[in-house]
Design a protein around this motif. Structure first.
Motif: not given
Length: 135
Positions: A52, A55-56, A58-64
């Protein structure tokens, strides 16, 4: 401080470490939280937490990345963005969203009433058989 690594690595946490992370009435339960973290989290729990956590991140990097691309895409519309941000409650993200939705060509909206109606900001008139209902 982030103690997620400590939890994932199975390290023993101290009451003082956790107390700095909790707020309000949860502070009263810090000893129970520490006991649960130190005694009830098994290897498979730590593996799931690691999944988890990865994954968090990864998602934070995509948001950036998306925020960076969004910032670049609105540079040509700096003047329009600044005008929109003069509206109370409209910040940079909301202004960018408004521009993305309606663009800058207002020819499609003959009046401000048409624009507000398109955005569903016009007051409704809910009347039936002479009775006015709340909207």
């Amino acid at each position: 401080m982030h103690y997620s690594r400590s939890i994932i690595n199975g390290e023993v946490l101290e009451v003082d470490q956790i107390r700095t992370m909790v707020k309000t009435t949860l502070k009263k339960k810090v000893p129970q939280i520490v006991d649960a973290l130190n005694s009830r989290i098994r290897l498979h729990h730590r593996e799931l937490i690691q999944m988890h956590y990865d994954h968090l991140i990864y998602i934070e990097n995509r948001i950036e990345e998306l925020e960076s691309k969004s910032s670049l895409s609105v540079i040509p519309y700096r003047e329009e963005m600044n005008l929109l941000m003069t509206i109370p409650g409209i910040k940079k993200d909301a202004a960018a969203g408004i521009l993305a939705e309606i663009g800058i060509d207002m020819a499609q909206f003959p009046s401000d009433g048409n624009l507000s109606s398109w955005g569903r900001f016009s007051p409704g008139n809910n009347e039936s058989a002479g009775k006015i209902k709340s909207t």
